[in-house]
Enzyme design. Sequence first.
Site, PDB file in Angstrom:
ATOM      1  N   SER A  12       0.864  -1.186   0.000  1.00 27.15           N
ATOM      2  CA  SER A  12       0.000   0.000   0.000  1.00 27.15           C
ATOM      3  C   SER A  12       0.895   1.228   0.000  1.00 27.15           C
ATOM      4  O   SER A  12       1.737   1.374  -0.877  1.00 27.15           O
ATOM      5  CB  SER A  12      -0.940  -0.037   1.205  1.00 27.15           C
ATOM      6  OG  SER A  12      -1.849   1.054   1.182  1.00 27.15           O
ATOM      7  N   HIS A  39      -2.278  -1.071  -3.561  1.00 28.94           N
ATOM      8  CA  HIS A  39      -3.410  -0.156  -3.389  1.00 28.94           C
ATOM      9  C   HIS A  39      -3.208   1.071  -4.262  1.00 28.94           C
ATOM     10  O   HIS A  39      -2.149   1.705  -4.225  1.00 28.94           O
ATOM     11  CB  HIS A  39      -3.527   0.284  -1.932  1.00 28.94           C
ATOM     12  CG  HIS A  39      -3.977  -0.799  -1.015  1.00 28.94           C
ATOM     13  ND1 HIS A  39      -3.907  -0.695   0.358  1.00 28.94           N
ATOM     14  CD2 HIS A  39      -4.512  -2.020  -1.262  1.00 28.94           C
ATOM     15  CE1 HIS A  39      -4.383  -1.794   0.919  1.00 28.94           C
ATOM     16  NE2 HIS A  39      -4.746  -2.615  -0.037  1.00 28.94           N
ATOM     17  N   ASP A 131      -4.890  -4.244   5.656  1.00 23.25           N
ATOM     18  CA  ASP A 131      -5.130  -5.160   4.545  1.00 23.25           C
ATOM     19  C   ASP A 131      -3.937  -6.105   4.414  1.00 23.25           C
ATOM     20  O   ASP A 131      -2.789  -5.714   4.609  1.00 23.25           O
ATOM     21  CB  ASP A 131      -5.325  -4.373   3.245  1.00 23.25           C
ATOM     22  CG  ASP A 131      -5.926  -5.228   2.133  1.00 23.25           C
ATOM     23  OD1 ASP A 131      -6.508  -6.292   2.438  1.00 23.25           O
ATOM     24  OD2 ASP A 131      -5.828  -4.822   0.959  1.00 23.25           O
TER      25      ASP A 131
END
Length: 332
Positions: A12, A39, A131
């Site tokens: 991310s 992401h 996540d």
Amino acid sequence: MQGHDIIVIGSSAGGVEALQTLVQELSPHLPAALFIVQHIAPDAPPLLAAILDRKSKLPALFPADNSPFQPGHIYVAPPDHHLLLEGDHMRVLRGPRENRHRPAIDPLFRSAACSFGPRVVGVVLSGTLDDGTAGLWAVKSCGGKAVVQDPSDALFPCMPRNAMAHVEVDHCLPLVQIGGVLTELARTPVGKETGAVPDQVSIETKAAMLQSDIGDMRSIGKPTAFSCPACHGALWELQEGIIRRFRCHVGHSYLPDSLVADQSEQIGSALFAALAAMQEKAAMLRRLALQVGDALPKERQRYEELAAQEEEQAEVIKRLIFSGSQPAAGRR
């Protein structure tokens, strides 16, 4: 005998830099296929595959839905699409967001674990929030290996730190060492024992592939009194080892930190909407007061008093928004 030849990687914030470093360290003869979720904003230009292709000795590309994959290639999730594995081919779908993201890391990891069990290596790199944690749990539950970037080495340590707090990882390494370990794992034969796929992993993988609407959530979770920030449907609580997650019937899924972040964003949006409505109402009341003027002094006074009340309430909301007292909306 096959090695750990299915490598799934999630990143991310700080991930683009991390991924470039990682792919540079990969052997051009790596006997494994790599699948990457970074992401990214849904409207971002599709550039990541080209960036990694320039840095890596292995070809990197955005796959098409239902396309097969082969060793020695890097497959990158396109913007606004989940990347999933189903048997010997890939699915590229616009399914429900998980942990506020599409593409999300957990669906990729979960689908890989469901299809390939102990052949999978899950890798969690730099990023915020959580996540990748549930996906890494699925990889381990199905007999695979778990690798995380050393949090002290990551630009944003929350994702690898969360993964380590909830999953027993096999390797915690600085970024420059991960490529060598992945090559070693890919060449190490998988043992005969395979982890059985938990029902929860199988059911959620089918849901991510739009093959199920999770018709009976009772088989994998229990109802809560909370609603989904994305669709406002009921949330169900799921337990995976020591990991607690929340999921709605539609398929939006959250780990706790991601749920709080999405709720905070909804609160922030509601406060701004309320502020705008109050300011507009106050302006309209002031205008009405001017229009009636001295002809109707009592009406003008009433309008002015109502406008003052709206302005006072709007000021309270404005102070709440800009003081930082309310939860950080979408802060990452």
